[in-house]
Design a protein around this motif. Structure first.
Motif, short mmCIF file in Angstrom:
data_model
loop_
_atom_site.label_atom_id
_atom_site.label_comp_id
_atom_site.label_asym_id
_atom_site.label_seq_id
_atom_site.Cartn_x
_atom_site.Cartn_y
_atom_site.Cartn_z
N ASP A 189 0.89 -1.18 0.09
CA ASP A 189 -0.04 0.11 -0.03
C ASP A 189 0.82 1.24 0.18
N TYR A 190 2.22 1.08 0.49
CA TYR A 190 2.88 2.18 0.64
C TYR A 190 3.40 2.73 -0.91
N ALA A 191 3.00 2.13 -1.86
CA ALA A 191 3.70 2.35 -3.35
C ALA A 191 2.73 3.21 -4.15
N GLY A 192 1.47 3.83 -3.56
CA GLY A 192 0.89 4.82 -3.88
C GLY A 192 0.18 4.27 -5.59
N GLU A 193 0.03 4.86 -6.34
CA GLU A 193 -0.51 4.66 -7.57
C GLU A 193 -0.14 3.17 -8.02
N TRP A 194 1.11 2.84 -7.83
CA TRP A 194 1.69 1.65 -8.30
C TRP A 194 1.18 0.48 -7.57
N ALA A 195 0.38 0.53 -6.36
CA ALA A 195 -0.02 -0.32 -5.52
C ALA A 195 -1.42 -0.84 -6.42
N LYS A 196 -1.96 -0.01 -7.16
CA LYS A 196 -3.31 -0.30 -7.99
C LYS A 196 -2.98 -1.00 -9.21
N ARG A 197 -1.76 -1.19 -9.64
CA ARG A 197 -1.57 -1.80 -10.96
C ARG A 197 -1.82 -3.33 -10.86
N PRO A 198 -2.67 -3.88 -11.94
CA PRO A 198 -3.11 -5.19 -11.76
C PRO A 198 -1.87 -6.01 -12.30
N TRP A 199 -0.82 -6.12 -11.33
CA TRP A 199 0.18 -7.05 -11.72
C TRP A 199 0.58 -8.16 -10.95
N ARG A 200 -0.77 -8.53 -10.32
CA ARG A 200 -0.71 -9.92 -9.76
C ARG A 200 -1.47 -10.95 -10.59
N PHE A 201 -0.99 -12.11 -10.85
CA PHE A 201 -1.73 -12.91 -11.85
C PHE A 201 -2.01 -14.19 -10.95
N PHE A 202 -3.06 -14.72 -11.21
CA PHE A 202 -3.53 -15.85 -10.40
C PHE A 202 -4.41 -16.78 -11.42
N ASP A 203 -4.46 -18.19 -11.11
CA ASP A 203 -5.52 -19.08 -11.57
C ASP A 203 -6.77 -18.93 -10.96
N PRO A 204 -7.82 -18.42 -11.50
CA PRO A 204 -9.23 -18.41 -10.73
C PRO A 204 -9.96 -19.48 -10.32
N ASP A 205 -9.34 -20.65 -11.11
CA ASP A 205 -10.02 -21.95 -10.78
C ASP A 205 -9.30 -23.04 -9.61
N SER A 206 -8.10 -22.06 -9.21
CA SER A 206 -7.35 -22.98 -8.12
C SER A 206 -7.79 -22.63 -6.68
N GLN A 207 -8.08 -23.62 -5.89
CA GLN A 207 -8.54 -23.40 -4.44
C GLN A 207 -7.20 -22.82 -3.67
N TYR A 208 -6.10 -22.74 -4.11
CA TYR A 208 -4.91 -22.36 -3.46
C TYR A 208 -4.44 -21.17 -3.56
N VAL A 209 -5.22 -20.12 -4.09
CA VAL A 209 -4.57 -18.91 -4.38
C VAL A 209 -4.73 -18.28 -3.03
N SER A 210 -3.67 -17.28 -2.49
CA SER A 210 -3.75 -16.89 -1.12
C SER A 210 -4.61 -16.00 -0.85
N VAL A 211 -5.13 -15.13 -1.51
CA VAL A 211 -6.06 -14.19 -0.96
C VAL A 211 -7.26 -14.34 -1.87
N ALA A 212 -8.34 -14.58 -1.27
CA ALA A 212 -9.62 -15.01 -2.26
C ALA A 212 -9.90 -13.61 -3.23
N PRO A 213 -10.11 -14.00 -4.41
CA PRO A 213 -10.41 -13.09 -5.43
C PRO A 213 -11.46 -12.19 -4.78
N LYS A 214 -11.42 -10.87 -5.10
CA LYS A 214 -12.53 -10.27 -4.92
C LYS A 214 -13.39 -9.87 -6.16
N GLY A 215 -13.03 -10.05 -7.31
CA GLY A 215 -13.69 -10.02 -8.42
C GLY A 215 -13.16 -8.94 -9.37
#
Length: 215
Positions: A189-215
């Motif tokens: 969160d300290y990274a300002g605007e950069w924190a909002k960039r969609p640079w996290r990638f995940f498999d939405p079909d996996s049960q093992y993603v660390s933080v539940a996708p918010k959608g």
DNA sequence: GAATAGATTGTCT
DNA sequence: GACAATCTATTCT
């Protein structure tokens, strides 16, 4: 030196599976590209205690000097960030909060300090060993659904800092394709605007993603 | 299930 | 001396 022998192990259905390192060309691309390409690949650690393998289901890109969230922001080059300024295909390992190890893939080209943080894997092989390292039951999905957890589960430590992912016992191996979603990165969160960039990638079909996708 | 606090140490100001 | 790319136990609902 002789090329390393591919390591054989038992996969999910008990099938014989051969693991071998992805070539350096896989990593010699921008972190954003490598991050997306890493989803579905296998993270293999052929350790003295045994083989453990997980399928990468979540990771984040940290793109070079421009990215305020990256440790290499502004071209900061210290003993810790040094490996990111070297060749791609090496391990950038660091400690957060005094106790948690994070595993990253060094990307791009020499002097271009980009990296991909592996955030979650789902166990493919050696889950009993992973569970033993974590001190918990192998059936739990919290076994390695987080950057600190997966390092514990696979036995990755600070000793792996700077290891060559194309030559050693720790490497990515060809996996399978899956759906890929994007989201903002976690814990920056300290990274300002950069924190909002969609640079996290995940498999939405996996049960093992660390933080539940918010959608 | 959600929210909160505490752990614990390398790195940089 | 402050802070950090987190995890876990605990305390609520």
């Amino acid at each position: 030196m002789a090329p390393r022998k591919p390591r054989a192990g038992r996969g999910p259905a008990g099938l014989l599976t051969v693991y071998s390192p992805l070539p350096r060309s896989f990593y010699a691309r921008p972190a954003l590209v490598v991050a997306r390409a890493s989803i579905g690949q296998l993270l293999v650690h052929d350790s003295p205690e045994g083989l453990s393998v997980g399928r990468i289901v979540e990771c984040e890109a940290y793109a070079g000097p421009d990215d305020r969230a990256a440790h290499s922001f502004g071209g900061r080059r210290t003993a810790r960030t040094e490996v990111m300024f070297g060749s791609p295909g090496f391990a950038y390992v660091f400690l957060v909060y005094g106790l948690h190890v994070q595993f990253n893939l060094v990307c791009a080209a020499p002097d271009v300090p980009e990296a991909v943080l592996v955030r979650a894997i789902e166990p493919v092989s050696g889950s009993a060993l992973m569970a033993a390292r974590r001190g918990m039951s192998a059936s739990k999905k919290q076994l390695c659904n987080g950057p600190g957890k997966l390092c514990r589960a696979l036995g990755i430590t600070m000793n792996h800092y700077g290891e060559d992912l194309c030559q050693g016992k720790l490497y990515l191996s060809r996996g399978s394709r899956s759906r890929i979603n994007t989201a903002p990165r976690i814990g920056i969160d300290y990274a300002g605007e950069w924190a909002k960039r969609p640079w996290r990638f995940f498999d939405p079909d996996s049960q093992y993603v660390s933080v539940a996708p918010k959608g």
